[in-house]
Write a protein that holds these residues in place. Structure first.
Motif, PDB file in Angstrom:
ATOM      1  N   GLN A  10      30.500  38.678  35.118  1.00 17.27           N
ATOM      2  CA  GLN A  10      30.191  39.189  33.783  1.00 17.27           C
ATOM      3  C   GLN A  10      29.601  40.593  33.840  1.00 17.27           C
ATOM      4  O   GLN A  10      29.868  41.422  32.953  1.00 17.27           O
ATOM      5  CB  GLN A  10      29.204  38.251  33.074  1.00 17.27           C
ATOM      6  CG  GLN A  10      28.832  38.712  31.655  1.00 17.27           C
ATOM      7  CD  GLN A  10      27.895  37.744  30.962  1.00 17.27           C
ATOM      8  OE1 GLN A  10      27.993  36.534  31.158  1.00 17.27           O
ATOM      9  NE2 GLN A  10      26.968  38.265  30.159  1.00 17.27           N
ATOM     10  N   LEU A  11      28.803  40.877  34.883  1.00 14.29           N
ATOM     11  CA  LEU A  11      28.230  42.221  35.019  1.00 14.29           C
ATOM     12  C   LEU A  11      29.328  43.269  35.139  1.00 14.29           C
ATOM     13  O   LEU A  11      29.233  44.357  34.566  1.00 14.29           O
ATOM     14  CB  LEU A  11      27.305  42.280  36.237  1.00 14.29           C
ATOM     15  CG  LEU A  11      26.022  41.456  36.173  1.00 14.29           C
ATOM     16  CD1 LEU A  11      25.236  41.604  37.474  1.00 14.29           C
ATOM     17  CD2 LEU A  11      25.159  41.869  34.990  1.00 14.29           C
ATOM     18  N   VAL A  12      30.372  42.927  35.883  1.00 17.29           N
ATOM     19  CA  VAL A  12      31.492  43.872  36.031  1.00 17.29           C
ATOM     20  C   VAL A  12      32.240  44.018  34.712  1.00 17.29           C
ATOM     21  O   VAL A  12      32.522  45.135  34.255  1.00 17.29           O
ATOM     22  CB  VAL A  12      32.444  43.401  37.146  1.00 17.29           C
ATOM     23  CG1 VAL A  12      33.689  44.294  37.191  1.00 17.29           C
ATOM     24  CG2 VAL A  12      31.735  43.412  38.493  1.00 17.29           C
ATOM     25  N   ARG A  13      32.550  42.914  34.078  1.00 16.89           N
ATOM     26  CA  ARG A  13      33.353  42.948  32.852  1.00 16.89           C
ATOM     27  C   ARG A  13      32.603  43.587  31.676  1.00 16.89           C
ATOM     28  O   ARG A  13      33.230  44.084  30.736  1.00 16.89           O
ATOM     29  CB  ARG A  13      33.831  41.540  32.503  1.00 16.89           C
ATOM     30  CG  ARG A  13      34.753  40.977  33.569  1.00 16.89           C
ATOM     31  CD  ARG A  13      35.317  39.615  33.236  1.00 16.89           C
ATOM     32  NE  ARG A  13      36.037  39.065  34.372  1.00 16.89           N
ATOM     33  CZ  ARG A  13      37.288  39.374  34.720  1.00 16.89           C
ATOM     34  NH1 ARG A  13      37.960  40.245  33.982  1.00 16.89           N
ATOM     35  NH2 ARG A  13      37.854  38.829  35.776  1.00 16.89           N
TER      36      ARG A  13
ATOM     37  N   ALA B 188      28.274  46.869  36.326  1.00 17.22           N
ATOM     38  CA  ALA B 188      28.484  47.021  37.764  1.00 17.22           C
ATOM     39  C   ALA B 188      29.958  47.301  38.013  1.00 17.22           C
ATOM     40  O   ALA B 188      30.830  46.822  37.281  1.00 17.22           O
ATOM     41  CB  ALA B 188      28.052  45.766  38.514  1.00 17.22           C
ATOM     42  N   LEU B 189      30.221  48.084  39.065  1.00 18.81           N
ATOM     43  CA  LEU B 189      31.608  48.364  39.432  1.00 18.81           C
ATOM     44  C   LEU B 189      32.127  47.389  40.471  1.00 18.81           C
ATOM     45  O   LEU B 189      33.293  46.987  40.428  1.00 18.81           O
ATOM     46  CB  LEU B 189      31.723  49.800  39.974  1.00 18.81           C
ATOM     47  CG  LEU B 189      31.285  50.928  39.046  1.00 18.81           C
ATOM     48  CD1 LEU B 189      31.560  52.278  39.708  1.00 18.81           C
ATOM     49  CD2 LEU B 189      31.979  50.849  37.703  1.00 18.81           C
ATOM     50  N   TYR B 190      31.270  47.032  41.407  1.00 17.61           N
ATOM     51  CA  TYR B 190      31.630  46.124  42.490  1.00 17.61           C
ATOM     52  C   TYR B 190      30.527  45.081  42.658  1.00 17.61           C
ATOM     53  O   TYR B 190      29.383  45.302  42.269  1.00 17.61           O
ATOM     54  CB  TYR B 190      31.811  46.867  43.820  1.00 17.61           C
ATOM     55  CG  TYR B 190      32.864  47.941  43.812  1.00 17.61           C
ATOM     56  CD1 TYR B 190      34.200  47.651  44.090  1.00 17.61           C
ATOM     57  CD2 TYR B 190      32.521  49.273  43.556  1.00 17.61           C
ATOM     58  CE1 TYR B 190      35.164  48.651  44.097  1.00 17.61           C
ATOM     59  CE2 TYR B 190      33.484  50.276  43.561  1.00 17.61           C
ATOM     60  CZ  TYR B 190      34.803  49.963  43.827  1.00 17.61           C
ATOM     61  OH  TYR B 190      35.754  50.957  43.842  1.00 17.61           O
ATOM     62  N   ILE B 191      30.876  43.976  43.322  1.00 17.45           N
ATOM     63  CA  ILE B 191      29.949  42.879  43.559  1.00 17.45           C
ATOM     64  C   ILE B 191      29.760  42.688  45.061  1.00 17.45           C
ATOM     65  O   ILE B 191      30.703  42.823  45.846  1.00 17.45           O
ATOM     66  CB  ILE B 191      30.477  41.574  42.923  1.00 17.45           C
ATOM     67  CG1 ILE B 191      30.451  41.687  41.401  1.00 17.45           C
ATOM     68  CG2 ILE B 191      29.684  40.357  43.386  1.00 17.45           C
ATOM     69  CD1 ILE B 191      29.091  42.026  40.814  1.00 17.45           C
TER      70      ILE B 191
END
Length: 338
Positions: free
Chosen positions: A154-157, A161-164
């Motif tokens: 969810q952080l990316v979407r 954030a760009l990457y995990i």
């Protein structure tokens, strides 16, 4: 007003993270120590400026770094706003959530509630719009892996954030999370384990797993909290971290057990025209999966010294064999000792 060195990219090495499109500086700056509310801000600025001037683009934070918890992110945010804002797109800035941060049941571990709230707080403290990499700092034994993975996704979407990344996960846990992320098409690209000459457990399982999954690694505790430097060559100084630290393996009695090994490694480093720290960092980077190794610094000169490790990354077979012989004679360190 700070202006970055124009030659900052001429000598730094940049390594691709797994099969992703992202590259990290081979040396990254960790802000675990020396960047808290108890540390002079002017010195923090000088360290970050020196790092960036030498081509370091990877800066590693976590929500609880300080002390006080959160203060490293707050101080980094001030430095970004006043000095580094023009260079934001040249920097890879990471943070993490998973260790205790605020009171109550939601300020710890890896629930969706904790991960999302922590990331929002970290963005507010740093003043950033997004993190380049956001990590789950440790696995949560009571939260389903799918829940932690969905929170990170969810952080990316949501553009936070760009990457995990993952940190302190076992090879089995990484494999499980990687499968979940693959199904969701989450850009999980990196794992952050502890790795140094005295702590090599990841060589047998985690590094092969990351290679099989086409992920990268960034190592922390690269110099074993100072054991792999010249700090303890002549014993434990009275004002050293070993006499103040709550970290078990830095207890003076534990440090004493490493002195013969440290001195033998230092002698080998001298034959390579390197400091012990430089050789130790170069040795870490011999691993093809290791995109970057984190250093800490209490002053800018330490950054300069550590980056010079990149001047001599190659090892002969004989040198590697000598290192193995020296390390084989080391009494195993009890990482949980009091």
């Amino acid at each position: 007003m700070y202006q970055a060195a124009t030659d900052r990219y001429q000598t730094m090495q940049y390594n691709r993270v797994g099969d992703s499109g992202l590259k990290l500086s081979a040396i990254g700056l960790g802000l675990w120590n020396n960047f808290g509310s108890v540390d002079p801000l002017a010195n923090q600025k000088a360290i970050i400026h020196q790092a960036f001037d030498l081509g370091i683009t990877y800066f590693d934070l976590a929500n609880n770094y300080g002390p006080e918890p959160g203060s490293a992110e707050t101080n980094f945010g001030q430095i970004m706003a006043h000095d580094m804002k023009p260079y934001r797109d040249e920097m890879v800035i990471a943070s993490k959530a998973g260790y205790v941060m605020w009171p109550g049941p939601y300020g710890n571990w890896g629930s969706r509630k904790s991960i999302i709230a922590s990331a929002d707080q970290s963005l507010q403290r740093t003043g950033l719009d997004y993190f380049d990499i956001f990590y789950s700092h440790r696995p949560d034994p009571e939260t389903p892996s799918e829940e932690t993975a969905l929170a990170l996704d969810q952080l990316v979407r949501s553009g936070k954030a760009l990457y995990i990344g993952l940190s302190n996960y076992s090879s089995v846990q990484v494999k499980k999370m990687a499968a979940i992320f693959k199904e969701m098409k989450t850009p999980f690209i990196i794992d952050q384990p502890r790795y140094n000459m005295f702590n090599r457990q990841i060589e047998t399982d985690l590094l092969p797993e990351l290679a099989a999954e086409h992920k990268g690694a960034v190592g922390f505790s690269s110099l074993c909290q100072g054991l792999l430097t010249n700090k303890y060559l002549n014993g434990v100084p009275e004002n050293s971290r070993a006499n103040k630290s709550t970290i078990p393996f830095l207890h003076p009695a534990q440090v004493e057990q490493t002195l013969a090994t440290v001195r033998a490694l230092n002698e080998l480093a001298q034959t390579r025209s390197q400091s012990l720290a430089q050789m130790a960092l170069a040795w870490n980077l011999r691993q093809p999966t290791m995109a970057s190794v984190l250093i800490g610094a209490s002053r800018p000169a330490q950054v300069v010294n550590n980056v010079q490790a990149l001047d001599h990354l190659d090892f002969t077979d004989d040198e590697l064999a000598k290192i193995e012989t020296i390390l084989a004679a080391q009494t195993p360190i009890d990482w949980q000792a009091k």
